[in-house]
Every structure is written in structure tokens, then in C-alpha cells.
Enzyme design. Structure first.
Site, PDB file in Angstrom:
ATOM      1  CG  ASN A   1      42.553  46.786  51.365  1.00  0.00           C
ATOM      2  OD1 ASN A   1      42.536  45.650  51.850  1.00  0.00           O
ATOM      3  ND2 ASN A   1      41.911  47.082  50.255  1.00  0.00           N
TER       4      ASN A   1
ATOM      5  CD  GLU B   1      36.206  38.048  46.304  1.00  0.00           C
ATOM      6  OE1 GLU B   1      36.162  38.937  45.416  1.00  0.00           O
ATOM      7  OE2 GLU B   1      35.317  37.202  46.434  1.00  0.00           O
TER       8      GLU B   1
ATOM      9  CB  CYS C   1      39.713  45.497  45.479  1.00  0.00           C
ATOM     10  SG  CYS C   1      41.056  44.856  46.438  1.00  0.00           S
TER      11      CYS C   1
ATOM     12  CD  GLU D   1      35.981  36.788  50.362  1.00  0.00           C
ATOM     13  OE1 GLU D   1      36.058  37.994  50.633  1.00  0.00           O
ATOM     14  OE2 GLU D   1      36.913  35.995  50.557  1.00  0.00           O
TER      15      GLU D   1
HETATM   16  C1  SIN Z   1      35.169  46.021  50.668  1.00  0.00           C
HETATM   17  O1  SIN Z   1      34.608  46.998  50.205  1.00  0.00           O
HETATM   18  O2  SIN Z   1      34.563  45.086  51.167  1.00  0.00           O
HETATM   19  C2  SIN Z   1      36.668  45.909  50.610  1.00  0.00           C
HETATM   20  C3  SIN Z   1      37.159  46.128  49.295  1.00  0.00           C
HETATM   21  C4  SIN Z   1      38.501  45.577  49.021  1.00  0.00           C
HETATM   22  O3  SIN Z   1      38.649  44.374  48.884  1.00  0.00           O
HETATM   23  O4  SIN Z   1      39.450  46.313  48.907  1.00  0.00           O
END
Ligand code: SIN
Length: 515
Positions: A185, A286, A320, A495
């Protein structure tokens, strides 16, 4: 002279940029034009095939056209990559922080220089509009820039000893071979958020990108090589969906792997953690989210709608941290639904991410479209009202119309599972307590958002939400400065931010005696 240069350039492009895939099928015109399409994986500084010679195709989710084919690597290839990364670790760990900083900075500069082609690669592989893909490349680059700086800020500690004859110090050292599995993604940013931190810490890497987006990973590895990352320090193993479990297992269990960092679903994260438990490896996970987006009566509704558009429709809802359920207090419920519907009509233009004006691309595949449809149908069967959308887009394929549904309740699947698509379900609530209970009922806890102009309420709710990240009157929490982390089944570890590098460092206590 000029002519010779031209021939050399053409030879380079013919060698390095395939217009046919491994078995001779012609690539889509967009793919053929992109200088970063490769047909090999990258191990030990070499472009290599799978040991068994197999490969798999990667297709554009917007039109099903072939982008290219890459090696379908298996356990044996992953084992080789871990060994190579371990050998390279013996020298990379000896580099001084400033050397790593300089290399990472050059990597960032190269990512900036090639931002247009890297962004188009993202659009080809996973469909997001080029403009949004450029935003992701900026986000990806910000991780490299940040961790270039963090490389020089790895500090230890001195501790007061219990006797006069002792001294105690704490040093931090790289953990070793950091294995990583990254999602489709955000095909570039999710790599640099891990890889830049690991390289800055002095670790070497074995990366397995999503089978949907291997080219972005290979492009980043190629630019890392140009920046001066030595052979074997950054390795990319490409694998099909079918081969991923065996490769993932090697990454979690190989005696020379120090640990695994994964971004993806909670279900897969649990499998990887079970594998990693045997060797007591480092794990950073994550995982899935199910963000509640709460709008209280005191909120500025226009600001809440703006925040909702970002939190829900960024990346076509495939994030996410994306808002998965809207909880709106009864006093502003109708107003919020009307204004959100209007903003969706005005701002969301569905289409191929390469077309001008498009703000929402396709979903990644048919399964993703079916999941959104399942959530809509279940909600409607149980009494929800469709205010906007509710069906596939007339373009067909993986395109779906952004959908808003009201009269949603907590019996509906959409309020229990992550949709990962452009569906906004709105639940009505009466009290703050009720909203917090609904928000915290999820097993996962990655992000949450809420809008209020009541300051005490802002503190109370921010503290009460069981999530790793909270947006207060803000629909986008992801920045390199913000620690990215989840609670409950959303994961372990941090992260980005000043904490991200810690996942790749081992703390060691040294006690000097006889002084
Ligand atoms: C992000 O907003 O850094 C990505 C989010 C995800 O892990 O889908």
C-alpha cells in the site's frame, strides 16, 4: 563523441530496462518507459534469478496490463541472502556513523532526483494517483534524510556503580541482519521507514517486498547501490504470494537472522511472531488497524470533514491508519453526514492514477473490492442507509465508487473488521463515554482521530483511547517525526521518529572492575 555516448546510453537501457518480461511477453507502454523495471532480484550487489529459475508476473491493478516479471524466490534463495547479509554485516558494522550518514544522504538525494519515475512506478504497481505517489516519495525520502541524521545520534549511557572499584557503561550496537517484509500500500515509504533506520544503526538487510510491488523495492536498492551502500548490505528477495510463507519462515528462523520487521495484517504478524519465538529474535510488528474517527458536538464540522477526507480516502482507504469507522455525536450527525457526502462528490474523482485530475485509483485487486462489497451488503442488510456510492465503478475491474453509509451500528461487520477500502460508515452516539467504549472495543489499536473544541475533553479522550497514535483535530498523523506504533493487536515496536532506530540496536552493559 556524442554519437558514442548515445550508443552507450542505448546499450545501457537495452541491458537494464526490459521491454519484454523474462519469457518474452511485451510490457505495458507505461512499464516499458519506466527506467526502473527490472527482471532480477538483488542479492550481494548482483542482479540474480531464483535458483530454480522461476518467476512471477506483476500486473497494473488499474488495467491488468503486465508491468513485468521478477524471480519467484524460495527458502533456498532467502537462506543465501541471509548468509550474504551476515558476511557483509562483519564490515558494515565497523563503519563509523558519519560514513553511514554520508551514504544515506546520497541515497536521499538520488530518491529526490528520480522522484518522478519512482512515483510513476508506484502508480503502475498499486494504482494510487501520480500526485499522491509523489507525496509518498517525499515521505519515503524524509525517512532516509531523518535516519541519516539519527545515525550520528546513537548514544549510550554511564551509570553510577555500587562500589568504588567498578564503572558501568551502556553501549548500543547494531543487532545484525535485519529481515523485513513490507506491504504494497506504501511500496516505497514502508521500506525506507525500516531500511534507513536499519542501515543507520549499522545493520544489513534482507528485504522481501510485497509480491504486488517488487519494482519499487528494486529501484530503492539500485539507488542505494549508486549512493554507495556496499554489496550485500541491502538485499532484495522477490517472491510470489505462494512462496512468501517459506521465505518469511527463513527470515524469522535462520540462525544468522537477528530479527524480523513486518508491516501487514495482524493474522500474518502472529504467524511471523510464532516463527521468531523459537530463536528469540527481535520482532517489530506494524499490524492492522481499525481507526475510529470521532466527531463531538463542539467540533468545527468543516475542519472535521477535511480531516475525514484525508483520514478515510488517502490511498483509496488502503492504509492501516485509515479511518475505518466514524462515530458522530447526535447533535452534529446529520450536518456531518451531509457535508462529508458533498466533499466526497466534489473531491473524489475515480480513475486510472495516470489520468489528470484523478484523486482515487483502483483497489489493489478483486479480493479487496469484494471485501468492501461484503461490508456494504452486510451493513445494508442490517439496516444501514447508503448515502453515496455503494457499488462498483462503471469502469469495472478493481474500481469502486467511494461510499458513505449512515445508521450504522456495532453489529455490522464494518464496525468490527478493517475494510481497507473507500467505505465510510457512520455511527451515531450520545455521550463521550459511549464513544470511547465503542472506539476501544476493537482488538487492535493503531490510530484514532477526534474533533472537538472542548479542551478538557481533548485531553480526556486523547488519554482514554487505546491506540498508538491519536489525531486531535487532525486527520493525518503520519510524519517522520511522529513515532509510528500500535497498541494491542496492532503491533510491537516503533518506526520513524527518534525511537525508530532503537529497533535495530542492541543495548549492552559493560561493567569495568578492579579500578
Ligand atoms: C503511513 O501512514 O505511514 C502508512 C500507513 C500504513 O501502514 O498503512
Amino acid at each position: 563523441m556524442l554519437w558514442k555516448t548515445h550508443i552507450a546510453f542505448c546499450a545501457y537501457t537495452l541491458v537494464r530496462r526490459p521491454v519484454f518480461d523474462i519469457v518474452g511477453r511485451s510490457l505495458s507502454s507505461m512499464a516499458a518507459k519506466n527506467p526502473f523495471i527490472r527482471d532480477k532480484a538483488y542479492i550481494g550487489g548482483k542482479w540474480v534469478s531464483a535458483k530454480d529459475g522461476s518467476s512471477f508476473e506483476v500486473k497494473n491493478p488499474a488495467n491488468g496490463e503486465l508491468i513485468g516479471s521478477v524471480p519467484d524466490m524460495k527458502a533456498v534463495d532467502a537462506e543465501e541472502a541471509v548468509k550474504v547479509a551476515y558476511d557483509s554485516f562483519q564490515t558494515w558494522k565497523e563503519t563509523i556513523a558519519k560514513e553511514r550518514q554520508v551514504i544515506l544522504r546520497r541515497w536521499d538525494e538520488l530518491v529526490k532526483k528520480h522522484k518522478d519515475d519512482l512515483a510513476k512506478l508506484i502508480t503502475l504497481e498499486m494504482g494510487k494517483p501520480v500526485r499522491e505517489a509523489l507525496g509518498e516519495i517525499a515521505y519515503a525520502g524524509s525517512m532516509i534524510e531523518w535516519f541519516a541524521e539519527e545515525a550520528r545520534r546513537i548514544y549510550g549511557d554511564t551509570i553510577q556503580a555500587p562500589t568504588k572499584s567498578k564503572r558501568i557503561v551502556v553501549i548500543k550496537q547494531p543487532i545484525g541482519v535485519a529481515c523485513m517484509i513490507t506491504p504494497w500500500n506504501f511500496p516505497s515509504a514502508m521500506i525506507t521507514r525500516k531500511a534507513a533506520a536499519a542501515l543507520a544503526a549499522g545493520c544489513t538487510i534482507v528485504l522481501k517486498p510485497s509480491e504486488d510491488t517488487p519494482f519499487s523495492a528494486l529501484a530503492l536498492a539500485e539507488l542505494a547501490e549508486q549512493a554507495g551502500v556496499p554489496p550485500g548490505v541491502f538485499n532484495v528477495v522477490t517472491s510470489s504470494r505462494a512462496s512468501t510463507p517459506e521465505v518469511g519462515k527463513v527470515m524469522c528462523t535462520h540462525p544468522l537472522s537477528a530479527g524480523i520487521s513486518f508491516t501487514g495484517s495482524t493474522a500474518v504478524g502472529k504467524i511471523l511472531m510464532r516463527h521468531a519465538a523459537d530463536g528469540v529474535k527481535h520482532v517489530a510488528m506494524e499490524l492492522g488497524g481499525h481507526a475510529a474517527f470521532i466527531v463531538f458536538n463542539s467540533a468545527d464540522i468543516d475542519a472535521a470533514v477535511n480531516g475525514a477526507m484525508v483520514a478515510k480516502f488517502r490511498n483509496a482507504g488502503q492504509a492501516c491508519v485509515g479511518a475505518n469507522r466514524f462515530l458522530v455525536q447526535s447533535g452534529v450527525y446529520d450536518k456531518f453526514c451531509d457535508k462529508l457526502a458533498q466533499a466526497m462528490k466534489d473531491e473524489l474523482k475515480v480513475g486510472d492514477g495516470f489520468q489528470a485530475g484523478v484523486t482515487m485509483g483502483p483497489l489493489i485487486n478483486e479480493r479487496a473490492v469484494e471485501k468492501v462489497e461484503k461490508h456494504i451488503k452486510d451493513a445494508v442488510d442490517k439496516g444501514a442507509r447508503v448515502l453515496l456510492g455503494g457499488e462498483r465503478h462503471s469502469r469495472g475491474g478493481n474500481f469502486i465508487v467511494p461510499t458513505l453509509i449512515s445508521d450504522v451500528n456495532t453489529d455490522m461487520i464494518v464496525t468490527q473488521e478493517e475494510t481497507f477500502g473507500p467505505l465510510a460508515p457512520v455511527i451515531k452516539f450520545e455521550t463521550e463515554k459511549e464513544a470511547v467504549i465503542i472506539a476501544n472495543a476493537a482488538k487492535v489499536g493503531l490510530a484514532s482521530y477526534f474533533y472537538t473544541n472542548d479542551i478538557p475533553q481533548a485531553w480526556r479522550v486523547a488519554e482514554a483511547l487505546e491506540v498508538g497514535m491519536v489525531g486531535v483535530n487532525e486527520g493525518l498523523v503520519s510524519t517522520v517525526e511522529t513515532p509510528f506504533s500500535g497498541w494491542k493487536e496492532s503491533g510491537l515496536g516503533k518506526e520513524a521518529s527518534k525511537y525508530g532506530i532503537e529497533e535495530y540496536l542492541q543495548m549492552k552493559s559493560i561493567v569495568f572492575g578492579g579500578i
